[in-house]
Scaffold this motif. Structure first.
Motif, short mmCIF file in Angstrom:
data_model
loop_
_atom_site.label_atom_id
_atom_site.label_comp_id
_atom_site.label_asym_id
_atom_site.label_seq_id
_atom_site.Cartn_x
_atom_site.Cartn_y
_atom_site.Cartn_z
N CYS A 20 0.85 -1.19 0.00
CA CYS A 20 0.00 0.00 0.00
C CYS A 20 0.89 1.24 0.00
O CYS A 20 1.79 1.38 0.83
CB CYS A 20 -0.91 -0.01 1.23
SG CYS A 20 -2.13 1.31 1.23
N ILE A 21 0.66 2.13 -0.96
CA ILE A 21 1.48 3.33 -1.11
C ILE A 21 0.96 4.44 -0.19
O ILE A 21 -0.24 4.77 -0.22
CB ILE A 21 1.44 3.84 -2.57
CG1 ILE A 21 1.85 2.72 -3.53
CG2 ILE A 21 2.34 5.06 -2.73
CD1 ILE A 21 3.27 2.26 -3.37
N ASN A 22 1.83 4.97 0.62
CA ASN A 22 1.43 6.07 1.50
C ASN A 22 0.98 7.29 0.70
O ASN A 22 1.56 7.62 -0.34
CB ASN A 22 2.59 6.48 2.41
CG ASN A 22 2.92 5.41 3.44
OD1 ASN A 22 2.06 4.61 3.80
ND2 ASN A 22 4.15 5.40 3.94
N TYR A 23 -0.06 7.95 1.20
CA TYR A 23 -0.56 9.20 0.63
C TYR A 23 -0.98 9.04 -0.83
O TYR A 23 -0.75 9.90 -1.67
CB TYR A 23 0.50 10.31 0.75
CG TYR A 23 1.14 10.36 2.11
CD1 TYR A 23 0.37 10.63 3.25
CD2 TYR A 23 2.50 10.09 2.29
CE1 TYR A 23 0.94 10.64 4.51
CE2 TYR A 23 3.06 10.10 3.56
CZ TYR A 23 2.29 10.38 4.66
OH TYR A 23 2.86 10.39 5.92
N CYS A 24 -1.59 7.90 -1.13
CA CYS A 24 -2.06 7.61 -2.48
C CYS A 24 -3.56 7.89 -2.58
O CYS A 24 -3.99 8.81 -3.26
CB CYS A 24 -1.74 6.17 -2.85
SG CYS A 24 -2.49 5.59 -4.39
N GLY A 25 -4.37 7.06 -1.92
CA GLY A 25 -5.81 7.30 -1.85
C GLY A 25 -6.62 6.93 -3.07
O GLY A 25 -7.82 7.17 -3.13
N PHE A 58 -8.82 16.85 10.51
CA PHE A 58 -9.49 16.14 9.42
C PHE A 58 -10.56 17.03 8.78
O PHE A 58 -10.66 17.14 7.55
CB PHE A 58 -10.10 14.85 9.94
CG PHE A 58 -10.82 14.05 8.89
CD1 PHE A 58 -10.13 13.49 7.83
CD2 PHE A 58 -12.19 13.86 8.96
CE1 PHE A 58 -10.78 12.75 6.86
CE2 PHE A 58 -12.85 13.12 7.99
CZ PHE A 58 -12.14 12.56 6.94
N ILE A 59 -11.37 17.66 9.61
CA ILE A 59 -12.47 18.48 9.10
C ILE A 59 -11.94 19.73 8.39
O ILE A 59 -12.53 20.20 7.42
CB ILE A 59 -13.44 18.85 10.25
CG1 ILE A 59 -14.11 17.57 10.78
CG2 ILE A 59 -14.50 19.82 9.76
CD1 ILE A 59 -14.92 17.79 12.05
N THR A 112 -17.33 14.41 -5.60
CA THR A 112 -16.08 13.80 -6.06
C THR A 112 -16.08 12.27 -6.06
O THR A 112 -15.24 11.66 -6.69
CB THR A 112 -14.90 14.27 -5.17
OG1 THR A 112 -15.15 13.83 -3.82
CG2 THR A 112 -14.77 15.78 -5.20
N GLY A 113 -17.01 11.66 -5.33
CA GLY A 113 -17.03 10.21 -5.23
C GLY A 113 -16.03 9.65 -4.24
O GLY A 113 -15.88 8.44 -4.11
N ARG A 114 -15.33 10.53 -3.51
CA ARG A 114 -14.35 10.02 -2.55
C ARG A 114 -15.03 9.60 -1.26
O ARG A 114 -16.05 10.15 -0.88
CB ARG A 114 -13.25 11.06 -2.27
CG ARG A 114 -13.72 12.30 -1.55
CD ARG A 114 -12.54 13.22 -1.21
NE ARG A 114 -12.98 14.52 -0.75
CZ ARG A 114 -13.33 14.78 0.50
NH1 ARG A 114 -13.31 13.82 1.40
NH2 ARG A 114 -13.73 15.98 0.85
N ASN A 119 -9.01 11.85 3.83
CA ASN A 119 -8.53 13.22 3.93
C ASN A 119 -8.16 13.68 2.51
O ASN A 119 -7.25 13.11 1.90
CB ASN A 119 -7.31 13.29 4.85
CG ASN A 119 -6.80 14.70 5.07
OD1 ASN A 119 -6.66 15.48 4.13
ND2 ASN A 119 -6.52 15.03 6.32
N PRO A 120 -8.84 14.68 1.97
CA PRO A 120 -8.60 15.04 0.57
C PRO A 120 -7.28 15.74 0.32
O PRO A 120 -6.87 15.90 -0.83
CB PRO A 120 -9.78 15.99 0.26
CG PRO A 120 -10.13 16.57 1.58
CD PRO A 120 -9.88 15.50 2.60
N ILE A 121 -6.61 16.17 1.37
CA ILE A 121 -5.34 16.88 1.19
C ILE A 121 -4.15 15.92 1.25
O ILE A 121 -3.31 15.88 0.34
CB ILE A 121 -5.20 18.00 2.24
CG1 ILE A 121 -6.25 19.08 1.96
CG2 ILE A 121 -3.79 18.61 2.20
CD1 ILE A 121 -6.23 20.24 2.92
N ASN A 122 -4.05 15.13 2.32
CA ASN A 122 -2.89 14.23 2.43
C ASN A 122 -3.21 12.79 2.04
O ASN A 122 -2.35 11.91 2.13
CB ASN A 122 -2.28 14.28 3.82
CG ASN A 122 -3.23 13.77 4.90
OD1 ASN A 122 -4.21 13.07 4.62
ND2 ASN A 122 -2.96 14.11 6.15
N LYS A 123 -4.47 12.53 1.61
CA LYS A 123 -4.90 11.22 1.10
C LYS A 123 -4.71 10.09 2.13
O LYS A 123 -4.37 8.97 1.77
CB LYS A 123 -4.13 10.87 -0.19
CG LYS A 123 -4.29 11.89 -1.30
CD LYS A 123 -5.73 12.02 -1.76
CE LYS A 123 -5.88 12.85 -3.01
NZ LYS A 123 -5.47 14.25 -2.83
#
Length: 202
Positions: A20-25, A58-59, A112-114, A119-123
């Motif tokens: 699993c790649i860090n900060y990928c998402g 997070f928020i 966005t479907g996420r 976390n949308p910034i650091n994934k």
């Protein structure tokens, strides 16, 4: 209830390496992870253990995007409370004996479907230690063949983690699958009893 004996076919992924790649998402978009009742309870308990500082960080990542109110003391509690309602009904599915059960999935952000927990910034995932089986299996999936064998397949070949790291952990996959099946069966048993009790009182 005795645990069922699993037949698992790893032939398609026998020589596959994955990390699993860090900060990928990438796995956190348009996946709609299915939840058992136990998943929901685990996530709720985990959310209760989070500090206000963790929630705030997070928020803040959430509210950095258009469509959200900027974070302040007034709406912090509202955003924090909304995370408790992370699951939604997905579909009615026929289980054993013709009984319909309702599946639940983790809510996604409409624009966005996420996943609501990404976390949308650091994934990073806000609930990573208690993520459900769908997330744990990614980028792999499971097919059941005619011999009731669970075949592990590569479902998302564009995942950047495929081909690096160590060979896949078969024991971890087996344990995750076993737990998911046990919890799904437990949900069905409880739902079946509920239906039977409901019919008695009609």
């Amino acid at each position: 209830m005795p645990r069922r004996s699993l037949k698992i076919d790893f032939s398609e992924v026998e020589n596959i390496r994955f990390k699993c790649i860090n900060y990928c998402g990438k796995c956190c978009f348009y996946q709609a992870p299915v939840l058992t009742t136990a998943d929901i309870n685990r996530i709720l308990k985990f959310l209760e253990s989070k500090s206000d500082e963790e929630y705030e960080n997070f928020i803040l990542a959430w509210t950095a995007y258009p469509g959200f109110d900027k974070l302040n003391n007034e709406n912090f509690k509202r955003y924090k409370e909304s995370l408790k309602y992370f699951w939604i009904p997905f579909q009615m599915e026929e289980a054993e004996e013709g009984i319909l059960i309702c599946n639940y999935i983790i809510r996604s952000m409409p624009s966005t479907g996420r996943c609501v927990f990404l976390n949308p910034i650091n994934k990073t995932c806000f609930i990573y230690p208690v993520r459900p089986a769908t997330c744990r299996f990614y980028p792999f999936s499971i097919k059941i063949n005619e011999a009731n064998t669970y075949k592990i397949i590569i479902a998302f070949k564009n995942c950047p983690g495929i081909g690096i790291g160590k060979p896949i952990n078969k024991e971890e996959i087996k344990e995750t699958l076993q737990r998911s099946l046990d919890e799904t069966q437990r949900d069905f048993t409880i739902y079946k009893k509920y239906i039977q009790l409901s019919l008695i009182h009609i």
